[in-house]
Design a protein around this motif. Structure first.
Motif, PDB file in Angstrom:
ATOM      1  N   TYR A 119      -5.556   6.728   6.369  1.00 18.07           N
ATOM      2  CA  TYR A 119      -4.729   7.750   5.722  1.00 18.07           C
ATOM      3  C   TYR A 119      -5.594   8.742   4.951  1.00 18.07           C
ATOM      4  N   HIS A 120      -6.540   8.222   4.137  1.00 17.12           N
ATOM      5  CA  HIS A 120      -7.404   9.115   3.366  1.00 17.12           C
ATOM      6  C   HIS A 120      -8.246  10.000   4.284  1.00 17.12           C
ATOM      7  N   MET A 137      -4.984   2.543   4.373  1.00 15.93           N
ATOM      8  CA  MET A 137      -5.369   3.607   3.460  1.00 15.93           C
ATOM      9  C   MET A 137      -6.677   4.303   3.842  1.00 15.93           C
ATOM     10  N   PHE A 144       0.597   3.905   1.781  1.00 16.81           N
ATOM     11  CA  PHE A 144       0.910   4.329   3.149  1.00 16.81           C
ATOM     12  C   PHE A 144       2.105   3.562   3.686  1.00 16.81           C
ATOM     13  N   HIS A 184      -3.930  -2.221   5.169  1.00 16.35           N
ATOM     14  CA  HIS A 184      -3.221  -1.315   4.261  1.00 16.35           C
ATOM     15  C   HIS A 184      -3.123   0.100   4.811  1.00 16.35           C
ATOM     16  N   ASP A 220      -2.270   1.206  -6.314  1.00 11.57           N
ATOM     17  CA  ASP A 220      -2.706   2.564  -5.989  1.00 11.57           C
ATOM     18  C   ASP A 220      -4.129   2.830  -6.463  1.00 11.57           C
ATOM     19  N   SER A 271       0.827  -1.207   0.000  1.00  9.23           N
ATOM     20  CA  SER A 271       0.000   0.000   0.000  1.00  9.23           C
ATOM     21  C   SER A 271       0.863   1.259   0.000  1.00  9.23           C
TER      22      SER A 271
END
Length: 508
Positions: A461-462, A458, A68, A456, A134, A66
């Motif tokens: 993170y997002h 993500m 991140f 992951h 991605d 991932s």
């Protein structure tokens, strides 16, 4: 002094959000209902104090792939990701077996006349691996940065995520090898979502691999937590948050919780329309787990299976399609799909003489109360005669009990929501920004948001990036790598990796 941001839940997404916010120079506090952090990344000694068992997530292709984690850099933080010779194996009822080695050539050689087809399927994916990862781990709200990767992926998803999948290969070995990976979507088969999951995890098996962390999954959680505390973050364990009013005043609140938990925690504050949408959110089939302590390694009838950390027990492609579709319909299959994890293949240090850890998951209907130990034991015994005689100790966790262990696993759904076509993108509800809750400063950062389940980071993170933009006016991504240092109150410079710079552009 009030923190800048508060996070509820310390699973991989909550921790990823904490890292991102802390590295942006914000003061962060994290609240965890359990006595230890980690969510699905916990590791415990169940039968012997010297032998660790991963309680949920165990094998981690996404922790290497991932965006991140690519920048966070687990290896540079002391987390050793170990690989078995084979990423996964799939024994068949008649004694044959298909094996997905990290070496694509070896895999193709083992698939006989389907070897060339397997190479044509996987080689282009490997050539575009970062673009494919991605794309599938994005927030699903922007055009792909690598159009070629999207093209390579799209027609393969259609070919292997629809009824066309039945004719994709000639041999049962190749068909089953891919069907077992698609079953990680935990839902009806075939489906486009499962096709995408099959392409993502399938090609990574020959690329970055399906590793296990030396010593257990908790090592990943510990590395994330160490980064948060190094930047002033504070953890509060053993604190179940039932209402937003229980949290300290903060500019941003990020919730690593299920949609049903969100509705409960924010009761009386959500707009009626949003609350109704949350009520229609659907959860997928459950996972039921059995842990074992063995006197020796599993006596697989086909010895090649023993070279893989992950083993799929599902029979033929037709068998897997039938059992997964039956389970998704709420009916316990006669022979459910079982995923076996043998960590000692890659990490021998987890065993002791005469004591070997093993665990396995069965896909069962949501909320199923069946003790899975005998069911899973019988499934393994079919492909490893004599397995039952190696068992020293065993314990089972039903799908219903998994929810008691972690409230995010509603009915045992460890993916925090069914991965249907609509719900894979419109998680948890149809909104331009899926992370922002219609309460000022509140965000959802769990696997119930894009890109969905998996270790992951993500989703966290997002969500953290959305909070940084909207609540703090910070539009540049904070550097996440171990070589970068950001002092509290100091705004970070430009991102260190171009790939993260692209994924962090404002979209909402």
């Amino acid at each position: 002094m009030s923190p800048d941001a508060v996070i509820v839940g310390t699973g991989p997404n909550g921790l990823a959000a904490g890292v991102t916010l802390a590295r942006a120079g914000l003061s962060v506090e994290l609240y965890e209902a359990g006595d230890s952090i980690g969510g699905g990344l916990r590791t415990e000694s169940l039968f012997d104090s010297d032998i660790p068992h991963d309680i949920c997530s165990a094998v981690h292709p996404m922790a290497l792939a991932s965006p991140f984690f690519r920048e966070f850099g687990l290896r540079d933080r002391g987390v050793q990701m170990l690989h078995a010779p084979a990423s996964y194996a799939h024994p068949l009822p008649h004694g044959a077996a298909a094996v997905a080695y990290r070496d694509l050539d070896a895999t193709c050689a083992g698939l006989g006349r389907d070897g060339r087809r397997w190479r044509r399927l996987m080689q282009p994916l490997l050539q575009h691996t970062d673009g494919i990862v991605d794309l599938l781990l994005s927030d699903q709200r922007a055009l792909p940065r690598d159009p070629a990767a999207a093209l390579v992926l799209s027609h393969r998803v259609v070919a292997h995520g629809t009824r066309l999948a039945s004719g994709s290969f000639d041999t049962e070995e190749a068909k089953a090898l891919l069907a077992g990976v698609a079953a990680h979507a935990v839902g009806r088969l075939p489906s486009l979502v499962a096709g995408a999951v099959g392409m993502l995890l399938g090609h990574l098996a020959h690329g970055r691999g399906w590793p296990v962390p030396r010593g257990g999954s908790a090592r990943i959680a510990a590395a994330l937590a160490a980064e948060i505390t190094a930047h002033g973050g504070v953890f509060h364990t053993g604190q179940l948050i039932s209402d937003l009013a229980e949290l300290p005043r903060a500019t941003a609140v990020l919730l690593d919780v299920s949609p049903s938990a969100l509705a409960h925690i924010a009761a009386g504050r959500l707009p009626t329309r949003y609350q109704r949408a949350l009520a229609h959110y659907t959860y997928g089939p459950g996972a039921a787990k059995a842990d074992f302590l063995l006197t020796e390694r599993v006596p697989w009838a086909n010895r090649a299976v023993g070279g893989a950390t992950t083993v799929h027990l599902g029979g033929t492609q037709a068998d897997i399609f039938h059992s997964e579709t039956t389970t998704a319909a709420g009916v316990l299959a006669d022979e459910p799909f079982v995923l076996v994890v043998d960590p000692v293949v890659a990490d021998p240090g987890r065993a002791r003489p005469g004591k070997y850890p093993l665990w396995a998951y069965a896909h069962v209907p949501n909320g199923d109360t069946t003790d899975p130990v005998e069911l899973i034991t019988t499934r393994i015994e079919r492909y490893a005669p004599g397995f039952r005689d190696t068992i020293i100790a065993r314990r089972g966790i039903s799908a219903a009990q998994y929810e008691a262990y972690n409230r995010n696993y509603v009915g045992g759904d460890i993916g925090t929501g069914a991965m249907t076509i609509g719900q894979s993108v419109l998680r948890p509800v149809a909104r331009t920004n899926p992370y922002r809750v219609p309460i000022p400063g509140v965000y959802l950062c769990s696997a119930a948001t894009p890109p969905g389940p998996g270790v992951h980071g993500m989703s966290g993170y997002h969500a953290a990036r959305a909070a940084l933009r909207h609540e703090f006016g910070i539009r540049e991504c904070p550097p996440l790598g171990p070589a970068a240092h950001v002092l509290p109150g100091q705004l970070p410079g430009p991102p260190s990796l171009p790939i993260l710079q692209a994924t962090c552009q404002p979209r909402f």
